[in-house]
Every structure is written in C-alpha cells, then in structure tokens.
Motif scaffolding. Structure first.
Motif, PDB file in Angstrom:
ATOM      1  N   UNK A 160      29.628  -8.555  16.241  1.00 11.34           N
ATOM      2  CA  UNK A 160      30.769  -8.635  17.160  1.00 11.34           C
ATOM      3  C   UNK A 160      30.539  -9.684  18.251  1.00 11.34           C
ATOM      4  N   UNK A 161      29.291  -9.816  18.679  1.00 11.05           N
ATOM      5  CA  UNK A 161      28.959 -10.848  19.668  1.00 11.05           C
ATOM      6  C   UNK A 161      29.286 -12.233  19.119  1.00 11.05           C
ATOM      7  N   UNK A 162      28.898 -12.493  17.886  1.00 10.13           N
ATOM      8  CA  UNK A 162      29.144 -13.800  17.290  1.00 10.13           C
ATOM      9  C   UNK A 162      30.625 -14.021  16.974  1.00 10.13           C
ATOM     10  N   UNK A 163      31.365 -12.927  16.787  1.00 10.44           N
ATOM     11  CA  UNK A 163      32.812 -13.038  16.534  1.00 10.44           C
ATOM     12  C   UNK A 163      33.624 -13.111  17.825  1.00 10.44           C
ATOM     13  N   UNK A 164      32.956 -13.030  18.988  1.00 12.58           N
ATOM     14  CA  UNK A 164      33.621 -13.194  20.276  1.00 12.58           C
ATOM     15  C   UNK A 164      34.097 -11.909  20.922  1.00 12.58           C
ATOM     16  N   UNK A 165      33.837 -10.759  20.314  1.00  9.75           N
ATOM     17  CA  UNK A 165      34.241  -9.476  20.886  1.00  9.75           C
ATOM     18  C   UNK A 165      33.089  -8.957  21.751  1.00  9.75           C
ATOM     19  N   UNK A 166      32.964  -9.502  22.966  1.00 20.94           N
ATOM     20  CA  UNK A 166      31.818  -9.186  23.812  1.00 20.94           C
ATOM     21  C   UNK A 166      31.836  -7.743  24.293  1.00 20.94           C
ATOM     22  N   UNK A 167      33.031  -7.198  24.508  1.00 20.46           N
ATOM     23  CA  UNK A 167      33.123  -5.818  24.985  1.00 20.46           C
ATOM     24  C   UNK A 167      32.560  -4.826  23.980  1.00 20.46           C
ATOM     25  N   UNK A 168      32.974  -4.956  22.719  1.00 18.18           N
ATOM     26  CA  UNK A 168      32.476  -4.056  21.680  1.00 18.18           C
ATOM     27  C   UNK A 168      30.993  -4.293  21.431  1.00 18.18           C
ATOM     28  N   UNK A 169      30.585  -5.569  21.496  1.00 12.76           N
ATOM     29  CA  UNK A 169      29.167  -5.903  21.300  1.00 12.76           C
ATOM     30  C   UNK A 169      28.309  -5.219  22.357  1.00 12.76           C
ATOM     31  N   UNK A 170      28.734  -5.272  23.616  1.00 15.06           N
ATOM     32  CA  UNK A 170      27.963  -4.672  24.703  1.00 15.06           C
ATOM     33  C   UNK A 170      27.870  -3.152  24.525  1.00 15.06           C
ATOM     34  N   UNK A 171      28.973  -2.550  24.138  1.00  8.88           N
ATOM     35  CA  UNK A 171      28.996  -1.101  23.936  1.00  8.88           C
ATOM     36  C   UNK A 171      28.008  -0.683  22.847  1.00  8.88           C
ATOM     37  N   UNK A 172      28.014  -1.393  21.725  1.00 11.91           N
ATOM     38  CA  UNK A 172      27.148  -1.047  20.601  1.00 11.91           C
ATOM     39  C   UNK A 172      25.681  -1.336  20.901  1.00 11.91           C
ATOM     40  N   UNK A 173      25.395  -2.499  21.492  1.00  9.62           N
ATOM     41  CA  UNK A 173      24.008  -2.880  21.744  1.00  9.62           C
ATOM     42  C   UNK A 173      23.335  -1.954  22.750  1.00  9.62           C
TER      43      UNK A 173
END
Length: 518
Positions: free
Chosen positions: A194-207
């Motif tokens: 998700x980080x690489x796809x530009x969805x930083x919000x979802x990336x932060x939540x998952x990481x």
C-alpha cells in the motif's frame, strides 16, 4: 509451524534489498529464526540425518536434507542449501514423496529467485502451490504449507513492483486460514504494498499494527517491519523519524546476529537520509560501510562465493564418478550375458527367454536411474555456471552504480569543502583500481580460458584491449564500459575500432558476436 520466505532483491535500489526470512506465523515459540540460529539444533539435525543414512531410511533422509537446507539458507549459505535440495529432489521424485516435493519445489523457487532466475523461480513456486493445493484437498498436508506457497509468490511479485498481484496472493494467505489468525508478517507486506501504491494511511495502519504484534512475540521479522516504517516516514517527509526507525532496525539486526544480508541496504537508506539532511560526511561514511558490508557478504573473498566457485569442480567430479559407475554396470551386463548364455544351453530355450527378459528389464531400469542422476548432475552444473555468470554481471553493474553515487557525492563535497574533496578523491581513485582488480579476478574465475584463447588467436592485443574484450563478452554497452574503466565513451569507441581492426572484422561482422563465441 508455518515457514515463509520474504524476498526483496536488487541491492542498491530504492526500497529494495537482498532479504531472506523464514518465519513462524503461529504464536508458538520458538520461531524458525530462533531454531535456525541455534548451532545445537543444527548439530542435532545433522546427527539425525547421518543416522538415517546409516539405516537407509529414505523418507528421513529427504526430510532432514530439506531441514538442513533451511538451516543453510537462513544463515546465508545459499550454495549449500541449493546443493542439498537438488539431492533431495532426485530421491523425492523417484519415490513420489509428494508432501516433501512441495517443500523442495518451494525451496528451489526461493533460491532461483535469489539469483534472479525469474522463470525458474516462478515455475518452481507455482509448481509447489499447485501440488500443495491438491494435497490439501486430500488432507495430506496442513493449511500452513499452502499459505506459505501463496506468501512466497506474493513476495516474488512484490519485489518486481507488481504490488497489486502481490496483494492478491497475500489475501489468499488470509483466506486459507479463513481469517482465523492475526498474521503480522502478512500485515507488514500488505502495508509495504500500500505504501508503494500511494495509500499512506492504510500503509501506516497496517505497519504499526504489525509492529505491535511482532514486538509482542519478539519475532525477527520486526527488522523488516521497522525498515518499512522508515520508508513510510521518508515518504511522509519525516526524515528524523525515518532515520530513527532505520537505526532501530539496524540495531536489532546486529543485536540478534541474524539477517546480516539486510545490513548493506539499511546503511544505504541511512546514507540517503543524511544526504537529505545535508550531513554529507556521515552520508559518505555510511555508504562506505554499506559497500564494506556488501563485499563481506557477497564479494569474491567471502566464504560463500569461494564455495560457489568450487561447486563446478565438485559437480564435475560427481558426474565423472557416475559415468564410471555406468561403465561398471555395462561391464557387469556383459559378464552376466555370458553366464546367461551358458545357462541357456543347459536349461533350454524356454528358460533362456525368461532369464533374458528378466535381465533386460532389470539392467535397463538400473541404467535409466544412473542416466537420470547423471543428467540431473549435468543440469545442476549448468545452473551453477549460469548463476555465476549472472552474479558476475550483476556485481559489475552494482559496481557502476556505486562508483556513480560516490562520484556525485564527491562533486558535492568539492563545492563545500575542497580540502576534504582532495583527500576523498585520492581514496576514491585507489578504490576504483581495487574494484577493477576484484572484477577481473572474478571474471577470470568464471571464464577460465578466455584470455588464454583470445591471446592465442590475436597475440597483438594490448592489456587495455583485453579489458575491453572482457566487458564486451559480458554484453556491456559503451556507457557501462566507460564507467567501469573510468574513461570517456569516445575512448571506448576508439578502442573498439582498434580491436576490430586487429582482429580483422569487416563492417557487417559483429564484434559482440565474435568475442562472445570465444
């Protein structure tokens, strides 16, 4: 226990490194990482394997070879891991050990992926998944093994920046367990995609959600998680926080003494943050440390690469021994035929037919088995040679990237601190000479008779022109050659013209094709 291998290749590129993890996805302890870092466990497996060989227990021999291969792979001894799987494959396919074949195909896919053999890697990973799904329906293996196959293929597509494909396979990991488990390793990979796809919000939540669970079970996958969080913070322009997470990942790696292949990439990422922050001296120091760490792991002087260069001779010896055994079997066949002929005279034509038929099928099957082993050994030898040639080209390209990066940093230092520039430039010049010497040494080890054959055909070629011929054989273009040799592109063109003239090629004949045929 459920083993995953997480791959991220192409050392030196943004968000990519050479990573290998085998993880326990359950909440049980100890994890695979802890088991494979325990020398006592390795000895116990080795002793058990030797006992199985002594007792001629074929199933145990294959199982322990797979486990010992996991040990070697987890510790970075990829050549030894490859060797053990090949030998296990011969037995498992002959005996039709399907559950073991799932593990062997997956292991081979992982190792081929490590050496950038994309087609073979995906072929083996998909073969493992296909067989695993059939065995799961027959209830002959557990769900964890099939989920592992999905995760490995997800990793294959993720490192090739096919993030949407990777997410599909990561979803399958969860589906296999019917969403009954919290999978922090899958959360980590999903967050990175998700980080690489530009969805930083979802990336932060998952990481960060994965970080909480990984810390709770003290999993070594936390090293990767922290590195990805550092990438996230960098994308959010929070460079100090990014540096903090990179350093935490590096400290955890060094503390546990595992996954040392991550170290060069982490040092490179830290250097990039120092460049952004304007601390060029720290950036240069970290880039040097990254290069030293990389060379320690993958340079020509490393134990692993020394073993890789020795594998060719080992396999050639095995093939020779197999051929001797085949010749011996043929001699036995001839002698047995003579004995059969005498028996046929005594007992009559009916008994002659029965004995001849029996000997024919018996000896033919034995020869087929020996031929299969010899064929697999030859294929194994060719695979190793292709890997070594690929690794040589990759090493040279990485050397070009490193030299370009260091040169760019030197130009920046020159504008800000001339005195430091002169000192660093002198060290850089020495380092370039050393890099060429190392490259030439590795080239000579892979292409043993190239220089000898070329000099014999064209003795008037100079030492510099021989260097050019070596790079032409590796399909380097003029720009890449100029970087390796530290000369201008025009000088490369001039040298190629002189080489063509000395060799005696006309305008329509390809210099690349001619050099490649030697």
């Amino acid at each position: 226990m459920f083993s995953f291998v997480f791959l991220n290749k192409n050392y030196g590129q943004k968000n990519d490194s050479l990573l290998k993890y085998e993880l326990d996805i359950s909440d049980k302890k100890p994890t695979y990482a802890e088991i494979y870092s325990d020398s006592k466990s390795y000895k116990e497996f080795s002793d058990s394997y030797n006992l199985a060989v002594k007792n001629k227990d074929t199933l145990s021999i294959v199982s322990f070879r797979i486990k010992l291969s996991n040990f070697d792979r987890f510790r970075g001894n990829y050549d030894m891991a490859f060797d053990k799987l090949w030998e296990a494959l011969v037995i498992a396919e002959e005996k039709k050990m399907q559950p073991q074949l799932v593990l062997i195909y997956r292991g081979l896919g992982i190792l081929y992926d490590l050496y950038n053999k994309d087609k073979l890697a995906l072929e083996n990973l998909e073969k493992s998944l296909s067989l695993g799904k059939r065995l799961l329906l027959a209830k002959e293996i557990k769900k964890n093994e099939v989920a592992s196959c999905y995760f490995n293929i997800a990793g294959f597509w993720r490192v090739r920046k096919e993030y949407k494909k990777a997410l599909v396979y990561l979803d399958s990991c969860v589906s296999v367990h019917k969403k009954s488990k919290i999978l922090p390793y899958v959360m980590t990979d999903r967050g990175y995609c998700y980080l690489q796809l530009g969805n930083l919000g979802e990336a932060e939540k998952l990481l960060f959600g994965a970080k909480h669970h990984l810390e709770k079970i003290e999993a070594t996958y936390l090293v990767t998680n922290l590195s990805f969080i550092g990438d996230l913070k960098k994308e959010q322009y929070k460079y100090n926080e990014s540096l903090k997470y990179y350093n935490e990942s590096l400290e955890l790696l060094e503390k546990r003494g595992l996954h040392l292949e991550l170290k060069p990439d982490l040092l490179q990422k830290i250097a990039e943050i120092h460049i952004i922050n304007g601390d060029l001296l720290k950036a240069v120091n970290h880039m040097k440390a990254s290069k030293i760490s990389y060379e320690k792991l993958f340079g020509t002087t490393s134990k692993q690469n020394q073993r890789l260069f020795e594998i060719k001779n080992k396999y050639l010896t095995e093939i020779t021994e197999s051929n001797k055994l085949i010749d011996l079997q043929k001699a036995v066949i001839v002698e047995n035929n003579k004995k059969v002929f005498r028996i046929l005279i005594i007992f009559g034509f009916v008994i002659i037919g029965v004995i001849a038929l029996y000997l024919f099928y018996y000896q033919r099957n034995r020869i087929k088995k020996l031929s299969l082993i010899s064929s697999l050994d030859k294929e194994k030898n060719k695979a190793v040679l292709r890997i070594k040639s690929k690794e040589l080209t990759a090493h040279a390209l990485q050397m070009i990237e490193k030299e370009e990066a260091i040169h760019a940093l030197l130009l920046i230092v020159k504008n800000s601190d001339l005195a430091s520039f002169k000192s660093l430039e002198h060290k850089y010049a020495k380092g370039s000479d050393k890099s060429w010497e190392e490259f030439n040494k590795r080239f000579t080890e892979v292409n043993v008779n190239f220089y000898e054959s070329l000099c014999k055909i064209h003795p008037d070629l100079s030492a510099t022109e021989l260097k050019h011929c070596a790079l032409i054989k590796l399909n380097f273009n003029s720009h890449e050659m100029s970087k390796v040799l530290n000369i201008s592109v025009q000088s490369v063109h001039t040298s190629r013209y002189r080489i063509r003239k000395k060799i005696g090629l006309n305008k329509i004949e390809s210099l690349q094709t001619y050099i490649g045929s030697i």
